[in-house]
Design an enzyme around this catalytic site. Sequence first.
Site, PDB file in Angstrom:
ATOM      1  N   TYR A  14       0.135   0.230  10.581  1.00 44.23           N
ATOM      2  CA  TYR A  14      -0.248  -0.231   9.249  1.00 44.23           C
ATOM      3  C   TYR A  14       0.898  -0.001   8.268  1.00 44.23           C
ATOM      4  CZ  TYR A  14      -2.831  -0.617   4.842  1.00 44.23           C
ATOM      5  OH  TYR A  14      -3.242  -0.980   3.586  1.00 44.23           O
ATOM      6  N   SER A  48       0.840  -1.192   0.000  1.00 44.54           N
ATOM      7  CA  SER A  48       0.000   0.000   0.000  1.00 44.54           C
ATOM      8  C   SER A  48       0.874   1.240   0.000  1.00 44.54           C
ATOM      9  CB  SER A  48      -0.873   0.005   1.260  1.00 44.54           C
ATOM     10  OG  SER A  48      -1.466   1.268   1.481  1.00 44.54           O
TER      11      SER A  48
END
Length: 312
Positions: free
Chosen positions: A185, A159
């Site tokens: 994350y 990501s």
Amino acid sequence: MSTRITTPFGATSTAAEVIAGVDLGGRRAIVTGGASGIGVETARALAGAGAEVTLAVRDLAAGARTAEDIVASTGNKHIHVAHLDLADPASATGFAATWEGPLHVLVNNAGVMASPLTRTPQGWELQFATNHLGHFALTTGLHRALAAAGGARVVSVSSAGHLNSPVVFDDIHFERRPYDPWQAYGQSKTANILFALELTGRWADDGIYANSLMPGAIRTNLQRHVTEEDLMAMRARSGGTGPLQWKTTEQGAATSVLLAASPLLDGIGGRYFENCTEAEPNQPGTRVGVAAYALDPEAAQRLWQVSVDTLS
């Protein structure tokens, strides 16, 4: 310096478009998180090209529904469902131990995003445990099956969130620093890129190549912990302006499918892609490209060893 990989595809290309004309008959694929979001469309595209596809999922009922849907839309009956809980290393190693025969494509797609602080029974931070350690245990457990395929591919779904944080080796599990869901994350997504880099270095002689990717901004169940305000704040912090450019799930799965199946990527590994093209280095103040720390060979080597030690 290696040549940057470009393809005829781009941000609006769909999974069906990038796999058009590719025959995966006789090939076997696993898609983790194959029952939701871009995992469904990744699995559908591979099945549509003739692959035997196993959906590795936590929710078997959702997996069964997705499998039925894929069979109905592609006519390919070779769609299987198997249980996998990436937060539980025993589940990942157990899954790998029961796999028989060669494996041509492994798409490490499942993940959690920006969840509140949660620890596994081992005390590991949940996002790192799920997004990286679970996939590490699964992939290394499947090494023999991947090697048996001759030219296997591992796809690591990362990501642009990796730009939020390198892997903080001194405190991976937030035992001493304040927990930040976006840093956690980001760290796990950087780990996904480093893992593909190191895996290729170690396993290319076995004909196994891994690449990582940013699928794009897609509204899926992955963002269940994320509000629109969160996303705007994250973009503002990095200098991004204006509304996010959302992709459909079919567009979001395109880069995964390209890396999994396109002949354009034969013999290519250790690289990070976005919008169906190898990413440029990230420029400060932007949310595109790849951070230098995510392609650092020393960090990749260290992460592999830390992962082995953590799981042993």
